[in-house]
Design a protein around this motif. Structure first.
Motif, PDB file in Angstrom:
ATOM      1  N   ALA A   4     -12.418   4.830  41.200  1.00 18.50           N
ATOM      2  CA  ALA A   4     -11.444   4.454  42.233  1.00 18.50           C
ATOM      3  C   ALA A   4     -10.208   5.347  42.163  1.00 18.50           C
ATOM      4  O   ALA A   4      -9.610   5.667  43.184  1.00 18.50           O
ATOM      5  CB  ALA A   4     -11.053   2.992  42.091  1.00 18.50           C
ATOM      6  N   LEU A   5      -9.844   5.788  40.967  1.00 14.47           N
ATOM      7  CA  LEU A   5      -8.684   6.668  40.806  1.00 14.47           C
ATOM      8  C   LEU A   5      -9.031   8.133  41.072  1.00 14.47           C
ATOM      9  O   LEU A   5      -8.153   8.986  41.092  1.00 14.47           O
ATOM     10  CB  LEU A   5      -8.099   6.526  39.407  1.00 14.47           C
ATOM     11  CG  LEU A   5      -7.513   5.158  39.071  1.00 14.47           C
ATOM     12  CD1 LEU A   5      -7.033   5.127  37.629  1.00 14.47           C
ATOM     13  CD2 LEU A   5      -6.381   4.817  40.027  1.00 14.47           C
ATOM     14  N   PRO A   8      -7.097   8.193  48.935  1.00 10.90           N
ATOM     15  CA  PRO A   8      -7.063   7.028  49.820  1.00 10.90           C
ATOM     16  C   PRO A   8      -7.578   7.404  51.205  1.00 10.90           C
ATOM     17  O   PRO A   8      -7.566   8.568  51.594  1.00 10.90           O
ATOM     18  CB  PRO A   8      -5.586   6.658  49.873  1.00 10.90           C
ATOM     19  CG  PRO A   8      -4.871   7.911  49.524  1.00 10.90           C
ATOM     20  CD  PRO A   8      -5.769   8.666  48.587  1.00 10.90           C
ATOM     21  N   VAL A  67      -4.041   2.865  45.391  1.00  8.29           N
ATOM     22  CA  VAL A  67      -4.773   4.137  45.415  1.00  8.29           C
ATOM     23  C   VAL A  67      -3.914   5.237  46.020  1.00  8.29           C
ATOM     24  O   VAL A  67      -3.882   6.363  45.524  1.00  8.29           O
ATOM     25  CB  VAL A  67      -6.113   3.989  46.172  1.00  8.29           C
ATOM     26  CG1 VAL A  67      -6.771   5.335  46.397  1.00  8.29           C
ATOM     27  CG2 VAL A  67      -7.052   3.070  45.404  1.00  8.29           C
ATOM     28  N   PHE A 112      -3.639   8.084  43.182  1.00  4.39           N
ATOM     29  CA  PHE A 112      -4.490   9.269  43.291  1.00  4.39           C
ATOM     30  C   PHE A 112      -3.715  10.586  43.190  1.00  4.39           C
ATOM     31  O   PHE A 112      -4.054  11.434  42.370  1.00  4.39           O
ATOM     32  CB  PHE A 112      -5.324   9.253  44.578  1.00  4.39           C
ATOM     33  CG  PHE A 112      -6.135  10.505  44.742  1.00  4.39           C
ATOM     34  CD1 PHE A 112      -7.326  10.659  44.053  1.00  4.39           C
ATOM     35  CD2 PHE A 112      -5.692  11.546  45.533  1.00  4.39           C
ATOM     36  CE1 PHE A 112      -8.070  11.835  44.169  1.00  4.39           C
ATOM     37  CE2 PHE A 112      -6.421  12.715  45.655  1.00  4.39           C
ATOM     38  CZ  PHE A 112      -7.614  12.860  44.973  1.00  4.39           C
TER      39      PHE A 112
END
Length: 156
Positions: A19-20, A24, A44, A48
């Protein structure tokens, strides 16, 4: 056209935090979205760009801070030489003997030179002593071949 080199090493468990490693979505969720979805988008969108984790797609390194760039080269051969030096430096720590083989390392560098010459990217990953992981990436930009909308992190 030029090439940026990126290196990341760290715990494999951190590398697996996908997810990281995803940028986004370009637009925020609609205003009537569930609060947890809006909160996750905000997390996010903040995490990110600031994270040093390698993105899932090499081109997205271009969205990261310029401080994460380990080198920039105008020539594919020079960028591949950086890759060769990093492979040589880390090879003794590779988890498997096959990945340490000089012929294999040479093949990586040869393939990298050819791919970079045509405007492609290189992304390699190796398990080090468990549970560590090494990510080596070379990204071509000005503009990027498949993501021309992404800006180069360094001024021209």
């Amino acid at each position: 056209m030029h090439h940026h080199g990126y290196l990341w090493t760290g715990p494999k468990a951190r590398f697996d935090q996908e997810a990281l490693r995803r940028p986004p979505h370009p637009g925020p969720p609609p205003p009537d979205s569930r609060p947890e979805l809006v909160q996750r988008y905000r997390e996010v969108a903040t995490a990110f760009p600031a994270s040093d984790l390698p993105p899932l797609e090499p081109a997205y390194w271009l969205l990261k801070p310029p401080a994460l760039i380990h080198g920039t080269w105008d020539e594919a051969a020079s960028a591949a030489a950086w890759l060769r030096d990093r492979l040589t430096e880390y090879a003794p720590r590779f988890a498997t003997e096959a990945h340490r083989a000089p012929r294999r390392l040479t093949a990586h560098v040869t393939a990298a030179t050819a791919r970079l010459t045509t405007g492609g990217d290189i992304a390699l990953g190796f398990y080090l002593e468990r549970p560590a992981y090494l990510s080596l990436t070379l990204v071509t930009c000005s503009p990027h071949r498949t993501r021309p909308e992404l800006p180069c992190p360094l001024p021209s």
